[in-house]
Design a protein around this motif. Sequence first.
Motif, mmCIF file in Angstrom:
data_model
loop_
_atom_site.group_PDB
_atom_site.id
_atom_site.type_symbol
_atom_site.label_atom_id
_atom_site.label_comp_id
_atom_site.label_asym_id
_atom_site.label_seq_id
_atom_site.Cartn_x
_atom_site.Cartn_y
_atom_site.Cartn_z
ATOM 1 N N GLY A 83 0.818 -1.204 0.000
ATOM 2 C CA GLY A 83 0.000 0.000 0.000
ATOM 3 C C GLY A 83 0.855 1.258 0.000
ATOM 4 N N LEU A 84 1.970 1.222 -0.752
ATOM 5 C CA LEU A 84 2.946 2.308 -0.732
ATOM 6 C C LEU A 84 2.968 3.058 -2.067
ATOM 7 N N LYS A 85 3.125 4.375 -1.984
ATOM 8 C CA LYS A 85 3.372 5.184 -3.178
ATOM 9 C C LYS A 85 4.868 5.473 -3.212
ATOM 10 N N PRO A 86 5.597 4.791 -4.064
ATOM 11 C CA PRO A 86 7.055 4.879 -4.019
ATOM 12 C C PRO A 86 7.593 6.118 -4.726
ATOM 13 N N TRP A 87 8.870 6.379 -4.507
ATOM 14 C CA TRP A 87 9.623 7.284 -5.367
ATOM 15 C C TRP A 87 10.213 6.423 -6.475
ATOM 16 N N ILE A 88 9.950 6.791 -7.724
ATOM 17 C CA ILE A 88 10.384 5.992 -8.866
ATOM 18 C C ILE A 88 11.634 6.621 -9.471
ATOM 19 N N LEU A 89 12.697 5.824 -9.582
ATOM 20 C CA LEU A 89 13.932 6.288 -10.209
ATOM 21 C C LEU A 89 13.720 6.363 -11.719
ATOM 22 N N TYR A 90 13.956 7.535 -12.285
ATOM 23 C CA TYR A 90 13.853 7.661 -13.743
ATOM 24 C C TYR A 90 14.920 6.803 -14.423
ATOM 25 N N GLU A 91 14.628 6.371 -15.630
ATOM 26 C CA GLU A 91 15.606 5.569 -16.373
ATOM 27 C C GLU A 91 16.734 6.478 -16.886
ATOM 28 N N LYS A 119 24.078 7.015 -19.879
ATOM 29 C CA LYS A 119 24.884 6.753 -18.675
ATOM 30 C C LYS A 119 25.097 8.006 -17.829
ATOM 31 N N LYS A 120 24.040 8.819 -17.752
ATOM 32 C CA LYS A 120 24.082 10.021 -16.928
ATOM 33 C C LYS A 120 22.952 9.980 -15.907
ATOM 34 N N THR A 121 23.203 10.537 -14.737
ATOM 35 C CA THR A 121 22.188 10.588 -13.692
ATOM 36 C C THR A 121 21.094 11.569 -14.080
ATOM 37 N N PRO A 122 19.834 11.143 -14.132
ATOM 38 C CA PRO A 122 18.751 12.053 -14.515
ATOM 39 C C PRO A 122 18.584 13.178 -13.492
ATOM 40 N N ASN A 123 18.080 14.297 -13.955
ATOM 41 C CA ASN A 123 17.766 15.427 -13.078
ATOM 42 C C ASN A 123 16.377 15.951 -13.444
ATOM 43 N N PRO A 124 15.384 15.746 -12.566
ATOM 44 C CA PRO A 124 15.469 15.166 -11.220
ATOM 45 C C PRO A 124 15.706 13.652 -11.283
ATOM 46 N N PRO A 125 16.221 13.086 -10.186
ATOM 47 C CA PRO A 125 16.566 11.659 -10.205
ATOM 48 C C PRO A 125 15.372 10.730 -10.058
ATOM 49 N N CYS A 126 14.280 11.249 -9.456
ATOM 50 C CA CYS A 126 13.139 10.373 -9.182
ATOM 51 C C CYS A 126 11.870 11.210 -9.078
ATOM 52 N N VAL A 127 10.742 10.520 -9.056
ATOM 53 C CA VAL A 127 9.446 11.186 -8.943
ATOM 54 C C VAL A 127 8.557 10.366 -8.018
ATOM 55 N N LYS A 128 7.715 11.044 -7.248
ATOM 56 C CA LYS A 128 6.783 10.334 -6.360
ATOM 57 C C LYS A 128 5.607 9.805 -7.173
ATOM 58 N N ALA A 129 5.294 8.540 -6.987
ATOM 59 C CA ALA A 129 4.195 7.913 -7.739
ATOM 60 C C ALA A 129 2.869 8.570 -7.391
ATOM 61 N N MET A 130 2.007 8.719 -8.385
ATOM 62 C CA MET A 130 0.701 9.340 -8.149
ATOM 63 C C MET A 130 -0.292 8.360 -7.518
ATOM 64 N N SER A 131 0.008 7.066 -7.594
ATOM 65 C CA SER A 131 -0.826 6.061 -6.926
ATOM 66 C C SER A 131 0.009 4.816 -6.696
ATOM 67 N N MET A 132 -0.523 3.906 -5.888
ATOM 68 C CA MET A 132 0.222 2.677 -5.591
ATOM 69 C C MET A 132 -0.067 1.573 -6.611
ATOM 70 N N GLU A 133 -0.919 1.860 -7.593
ATOM 71 C CA GLU A 133 -1.246 0.877 -8.616
ATOM 72 C C GLU A 133 -0.068 0.631 -9.559
ATOM 73 N N PRO A 134 0.113 -0.603 -10.033
ATOM 74 C CA PRO A 134 1.110 -0.880 -11.075
ATOM 75 C C PRO A 134 0.722 -0.204 -12.381
ATOM 76 N N CYS A 135 1.689 -0.102 -13.267
ATOM 77 C CA CYS A 135 1.477 0.487 -14.586
ATOM 78 C C CYS A 135 1.181 -0.618 -15.606
ATOM 79 N N PHE A 136 0.181 -0.375 -16.445
ATOM 80 C CA PHE A 136 -0.062 -1.229 -17.615
ATOM 81 C C PHE A 136 0.868 -0.696 -18.693
ATOM 82 N N LEU A 137 2.053 -1.301 -18.802
ATOM 83 C CA LEU A 137 3.147 -0.712 -19.567
ATOM 84 C C LEU A 137 2.860 -0.583 -21.062
#
Length: 511
Positions: free
Chosen positions: A444-452, A456-474
């Motif tokens: 039941g967690l809304k994670p911080w998702i690390l951007y891809e 080979k460079k660190t993204p900026n911003p590095p991550c984003v807070k999920a808008m819901s705890m549901e999985p993505c239908f990719l």
Amino acid sequence: MKLTIAIATCLVLCLVLLLPSSNISNPHKSDLTTNGLNNSERQSEKLLGGLLATGFDEKSCLSRYDQSMSKPSPYKPSGYLVSKLRSYEMLQKRCGPGTKAYKRATKQLGHNELRSSDDECRYVVWMPMFGLGNRMLSLVSVFLYALLTDRVMLVDQRNDITDLFCEPFPEISWLLPLHFPLTDQLDGFNREHSRCYGTMLKNHAINSTTIPSHLYLDIFHDSRDHDKKFFCEEDQAFLGKVPWLVVKSNLYFVPSLWMIPSFQTKLIKLFPQKETVFHHLARYLFHPTNQVWGMVTRSYNAYLSRADARLGIQVRVFSKPAGYFQHVMDQILSCTQREKLLPELATQESQVTNTSRSSKLKAVLVTSLHPEYSDHLKNMLLERPSSTGEIIEVYQPSGEKIQQTDKKLHDQKALAEIYLLSLTDELVTSTRSTFGYVAQGLGGLKPWILYEPRDKKTPNPPCVKAMSMEPCFLRAPLHGCQAKTIKITPFVRFCEDWKTGLKLVDVSDEL
């Protein structure tokens, strides 16, 4: 002799009188008020607010009712969902393996086509595809489809599912019998097969006057447009008449089920909180076997139970070759420190001022095929303390280097790690990781998702807070029959980590 009896009687009476009266009237009162919960509240929590049925042998599957490591979920199942699950269990009991209805239904498989479909029982067979995360996501999707269409769901048991999960339904199995008439054909079902629904549509082989005894549904990341017509209303009207459906999928296709008009009314009643679909159904379906649950409890008690706070970090590297990369490590540190999930490291000056602070313990659980990420984090924290005075302990249960799907011990370790991640207070996951999706949904967690990372460079911003705890239908079907519905449906959004994917959100959270 009489004097001895009299003295013994007096002693017993004295002991009874010395006992607190509350314990005499209710010897279990201390158990009933533990943690401020009365007996009915404790029983409700044990059954996950009514999600779970009673009547199971608790010792045969300790994970089913063991809530000792997890906090009570703030998300309560609707009364309609609880009622629907009890009705489904009765359907499974009436039509499941070994019943007369099941035997009659399997006899129909000897006929290529049926003139009518007045069957008392209809079935959907789930086939395991790809890794453990994919399998759990697709299994929940198929189960929801079974709930919506009043089908009995049976799962292919030829891999290691019995080594991972207990039976979820009381008094009846969910396992497809090994002597099922189509067992020898199951592995051969693919999009070229004559019984593939998409292929039959493409070849104009669907006849409204006759009904196939069985069809194969191909729901993959690279399925064709004809296969995606599974999500269209008129196709569901036809598929509803077919007694046996066999599904192979590596996706969480629940969001697109919501956009089928005949399903949406039921779904709104089942899940008033739309982002709770996976959370409720996964906790209902998945109960790790005692062997797996032993791995979970031993790790939790050894490394997580003493902590004041718990952070989970799930690292999945999709680049080829995969492994340890400094830009990924930098991204993890950037995300966790920016979002105050981990403290900055202390400078020499601040180390002196922090000595008087009370030290809280934060446990960091890292899951990755590559142990170098947790090793680097451990070494960094050993060299310098945190700026807040917190004590940070880093733990990684395993580092297998490569994914080994269908190897019993590997899959059991993976499942244990998913559950350990779900028991953390805060979670960081990797882009498009089905492993992370399952953990966040269970917990039941809304994670911080690390951007891809790119180039080979660190993204900026590095991550984003999920808008819901549901999985993505990719790989959702964005075109075709649902194209307009997607644009006007407020509770379906494009995923944070994959812009052509869809996920369910609760619009009320944004108001």
